[in-house]
Design a protein around this motif. Structure first.
Motif, PDB file in Angstrom:
ATOM      1  N   LEU A 105      -1.969 -61.029  92.216  1.00 32.66           N
ATOM      2  CA  LEU A 105      -2.877 -59.889  92.315  1.00 32.66           C
ATOM      3  C   LEU A 105      -3.582 -59.618  90.996  1.00 32.66           C
ATOM      4  O   LEU A 105      -4.787 -59.365  90.955  1.00 32.66           O
ATOM      5  N   ILE A 106      -2.841 -59.677  89.894  1.00 34.67           N
ATOM      6  CA  ILE A 106      -3.443 -59.421  88.582  1.00 34.67           C
ATOM      7  C   ILE A 106      -4.507 -60.476  88.260  1.00 34.67           C
ATOM      8  O   ILE A 106      -5.601 -60.162  87.786  1.00 34.67           O
ATOM      9  N   PHE A 107      -4.199 -61.751  88.544  1.00 34.79           N
ATOM     10  CA  PHE A 107      -5.119 -62.828  88.201  1.00 34.79           C
ATOM     11  C   PHE A 107      -6.291 -62.939  89.172  1.00 34.79           C
ATOM     12  O   PHE A 107      -7.378 -63.368  88.793  1.00 34.79           O
ATOM     13  N   VAL A 108      -6.067 -62.571  90.441  1.00 31.53           N
ATOM     14  CA  VAL A 108      -7.102 -62.754  91.462  1.00 31.53           C
ATOM     15  C   VAL A 108      -8.098 -61.608  91.488  1.00 31.53           C
ATOM     16  O   VAL A 108      -9.313 -61.813  91.552  1.00 31.53           O
ATOM     17  N   ILE A 109      -7.593 -60.367  91.460  1.00 31.69           N
ATOM     18  CA  ILE A 109      -8.478 -59.209  91.580  1.00 31.69           C
ATOM     19  C   ILE A 109      -9.098 -58.893  90.221  1.00 31.69           C
ATOM     20  O   ILE A 109      -8.409 -58.762  89.233  1.00 31.69           O
ATOM     21  N   GLY A 110     -10.398 -58.737  90.195  1.00 31.15           N
ATOM     22  CA  GLY A 110     -11.055 -58.350  88.960  1.00 31.15           C
ATOM     23  C   GLY A 110     -12.454 -58.908  88.848  1.00 31.15           C
ATOM     24  O   GLY A 110     -12.783 -59.932  89.427  1.00 31.15           O
ATOM     25  N   SER A 111     -13.257 -58.183  88.091  1.00 34.91           N
ATOM     26  CA  SER A 111     -14.666 -58.565  87.965  1.00 34.91           C
ATOM     27  C   SER A 111     -14.841 -59.880  87.227  1.00 34.91           C
ATOM     28  O   SER A 111     -15.772 -60.647  87.519  1.00 34.91           O
ATOM     29  N   LEU A 112     -13.977 -60.175  86.255  1.00 30.91           N
ATOM     30  CA  LEU A 112     -14.129 -61.419  85.496  1.00 30.91           C
ATOM     31  C   LEU A 112     -14.011 -62.635  86.406  1.00 30.91           C
ATOM     32  O   LEU A 112     -14.806 -63.575  86.306  1.00 30.91           O
ATOM     33  N   GLY A 113     -13.009 -62.619  87.285  1.00 31.78           N
ATOM     34  CA  GLY A 113     -12.813 -63.755  88.183  1.00 31.78           C
ATOM     35  C   GLY A 113     -13.961 -63.923  89.154  1.00 31.78           C
ATOM     36  O   GLY A 113     -14.444 -65.033  89.384  1.00 31.78           O
ATOM     37  N   ILE A 114     -14.419 -62.808  89.739  1.00 32.53           N
ATOM     38  CA  ILE A 114     -15.505 -62.861  90.708  1.00 32.53           C
ATOM     39  C   ILE A 114     -16.817 -63.273  90.048  1.00 32.53           C
ATOM     40  O   ILE A 114     -17.484 -64.220  90.477  1.00 32.53           O
ATOM     41  N   ILE A 115     -17.173 -62.550  88.992  1.00 27.99           N
ATOM     42  CA  ILE A 115     -18.435 -62.846  88.302  1.00 27.99           C
ATOM     43  C   ILE A 115     -18.406 -64.234  87.681  1.00 27.99           C
ATOM     44  O   ILE A 115     -19.375 -64.994  87.747  1.00 27.99           O
ATOM     45  N   GLY A 116     -17.265 -64.572  87.060  1.00 30.66           N
ATOM     46  CA  GLY A 116     -17.146 -65.883  86.429  1.00 30.66           C
ATOM     47  C   GLY A 116     -17.278 -67.014  87.422  1.00 30.66           C
ATOM     48  O   GLY A 116     -17.942 -68.023  87.160  1.00 30.66           O
ATOM     49  N   ALA A 117     -16.645 -66.864  88.601  1.00 31.84           N
ATOM     50  CA  ALA A 117     -16.731 -67.899  89.629  1.00 31.84           C
ATOM     51  C   ALA A 117     -18.153 -68.025  90.160  1.00 31.84           C
ATOM     52  O   ALA A 117     -18.644 -69.136  90.413  1.00 31.84           O
ATOM     53  N   ILE A 118     -18.834 -66.892  90.312  1.00 31.34           N
ATOM     54  CA  ILE A 118     -20.225 -66.923  90.772  1.00 31.34           C
ATOM     55  C   ILE A 118     -21.109 -67.619  89.745  1.00 31.34           C
ATOM     56  O   ILE A 118     -21.969 -68.444  90.085  1.00 31.34           O
ATOM     57  N   GLN A 119     -20.893 -67.307  88.467  1.00 25.77           N
ATOM     58  CA  GLN A 119     -21.673 -67.959  87.406  1.00 25.77           C
ATOM     59  C   GLN A 119     -21.419 -69.460  87.399  1.00 25.77           C
ATOM     60  O   GLN A 119     -22.362 -70.255  87.246  1.00 25.77           O
ATOM     61  N   SER A 120     -20.184 -69.845  87.551  1.00 26.09           N
ATOM     62  CA  SER A 120     -19.849 -71.270  87.563  1.00 26.09           C
ATOM     63  C   SER A 120     -20.533 -71.987  88.722  1.00 26.09           C
ATOM     64  O   SER A 120     -21.103 -73.069  88.563  1.00 26.09           O
ATOM     65  N   GLY A 121     -20.458 -71.369  89.906  1.00 20.51           N
ATOM     66  CA  GLY A 121     -21.042 -72.003  91.072  1.00 20.51           C
ATOM     67  C   GLY A 121     -22.548 -71.976  91.101  1.00 20.51           C
ATOM     68  O   GLY A 121     -23.189 -72.951  91.521  1.00 20.51           O
ATOM     69  N   ALA A 122     -23.125 -70.864  90.632  1.00 16.78           N
ATOM     70  CA  ALA A 122     -24.576 -70.702  90.733  1.00 16.78           C
ATOM     71  C   ALA A 122     -25.342 -71.340  89.584  1.00 16.78           C
ATOM     72  O   ALA A 122     -26.440 -71.869  89.775  1.00 16.78           O
ATOM     73  N   THR A 123     -24.760 -71.302  88.377  1.00 18.31           N
ATOM     74  CA  THR A 123     -25.501 -71.773  87.202  1.00 18.31           C
ATOM     75  C   THR A 123     -24.785 -72.856  86.410  1.00 18.31           C
ATOM     76  O   THR A 123     -25.384 -73.460  85.519  1.00 18.31           O
ATOM     77  N   GLY A 124     -23.490 -73.081  86.681  1.00 14.04           N
ATOM     78  CA  GLY A 124     -22.742 -74.054  85.893  1.00 14.04           C
ATOM     79  C   GLY A 124     -22.267 -73.495  84.565  1.00 14.04           C
ATOM     80  O   GLY A 124     -21.752 -74.234  83.720  1.00 14.04           O
ATOM     81  N   ASP A 125     -22.414 -72.178  84.352  1.00 10.63           N
ATOM     82  CA  ASP A 125     -21.965 -71.522  83.126  1.00 10.63           C
ATOM     83  C   ASP A 125     -20.519 -71.073  83.317  1.00 10.63           C
ATOM     84  O   ASP A 125     -20.234 -70.203  84.136  1.00 10.63           O
ATOM     85  N   HIS A 126     -19.592 -71.643  82.536  1.00 11.46           N
ATOM     86  CA  HIS A 126     -18.163 -71.361  82.702  1.00 11.46           C
ATOM     87  C   HIS A 126     -17.612 -70.425  81.635  1.00 11.46           C
ATOM     88  O   HIS A 126     -16.400 -70.210  81.575  1.00 11.46           O
ATOM     89  N   GLU A 127     -18.470 -69.864  80.797  1.00 11.42           N
ATOM     90  CA  GLU A 127     -18.009 -69.076  79.660  1.00 11.42           C
ATOM     91  C   GLU A 127     -17.144 -67.890  80.078  1.00 11.42           C
ATOM     92  O   GLU A 127     -16.115 -67.601  79.458  1.00 11.42           O
TER      93      GLU A 127
END
Length: 231
Positions: A105-127
């Motif tokens: 729950l701690i690792f899955v829920i959160g804006s960093l995981g959601i936003i980060g995954a979207i950035q990775s998938g949409a733009t290839g930015d993994h920062e």
């Protein structure tokens, strides 16, 4: 596309293995460390929840999501899965399932995981996911020291969850208006913040909330925001 997701999962595994080396520390120290994490998680949850622009919508989504989660018994399923892993891999650890569920729950829920995954998938930015990986790795050390090897297996739902978001983002990024995406991410972060707050209170032993059962609220929120856009 999945580089950041892989790194995040690996840091949780490495952090868990390092945390296992600290299992012999005193119970008082483990309790203090766990409650220290709980305090940090509470603050993180509050910070995430405050920026919402649609608090009423958040509450409606959370309530409907709780009804769905209780009906589906999501928390029970996660605990049973954790107990299955405990019997399979660690028969002597009574905190295995608790560690698996709490860490997931701690690792899955959160804006960093959601936003980060979207950035990775949409733009290839993994920062963003790299930043989350550092945080999760440290958190895994502390949680494993307190709960045991169940924390290590939380890397599985993290990979599946964030990987799915990254793949979906890669497909849908050109179909969703940018302004709607911004609003969606803000409100998802807010409802996730409330769930994170619940996790923190559980870690502090203030409450015994079945936080997993609130997870459908995120899907309900997406549906309601989509209807709001259409109407």
């Amino acid at each position: 596309m999945l580089t950041g997701v892989f790194i995040n999962g690996i840091t949780i595994v490495v952090g868990s293995l390092l945390g296992a080396l600290l299992r012999n520390i005193s119970e008082e120290m483990k309790e203090t460390v766990t409650k220290g994490i709980g305090l940090g998680v509470v603050v993180l949850g509050i910070q995430m929840a405050i920026p919402t622009q649609s608090f009423t919508l958040i509450m409606i989504s959370l309530s409907i999501g709780a009804l769905i989660g209780e009906a589906l018994k999501i928390e029970t399923f996660m605990n049973r899965f954790g107990l299955f892993l405990q019997k399979r891999f660690s028969k002597t650890e009574s905190t295995f399932a608790e560690g698996f569920v709490t860490a997931s729950l701690i690792f899955v829920i959160g804006s960093l995981g959601i936003i980060g995954a979207i950035q990775s998938g949409a733009t290839g930015d993994h920062e963003t996911l790299y930043t989350k990986s550092v945080m999760d790795g440290f958190m895994a050390i502390m949680l494993t020291a307190s709960f045991g090897y169940g924390v290590l297996f939380s890397s599985i739902p993290v990979f599946l969850y964030q990987g799915s978001i990254a793949v979906l983002a890669n497909v849908l990024v050109q179909l969703i208006p940018a302004n709607f995406m911004d609003e969606l991410m803000n409100e998802i972060s807010a409802i996730g913040g409330l769930m994170i707050l619940g996790i923190g209170l559980n870690l502090l032993q203030v409450t015994k909330l079945r936080v997993s059962n609130f997870l459908p609220g995120i899907i309900v929120l997406i549906i309601l925001l989509s209807l709001k856009l259409i109407l």
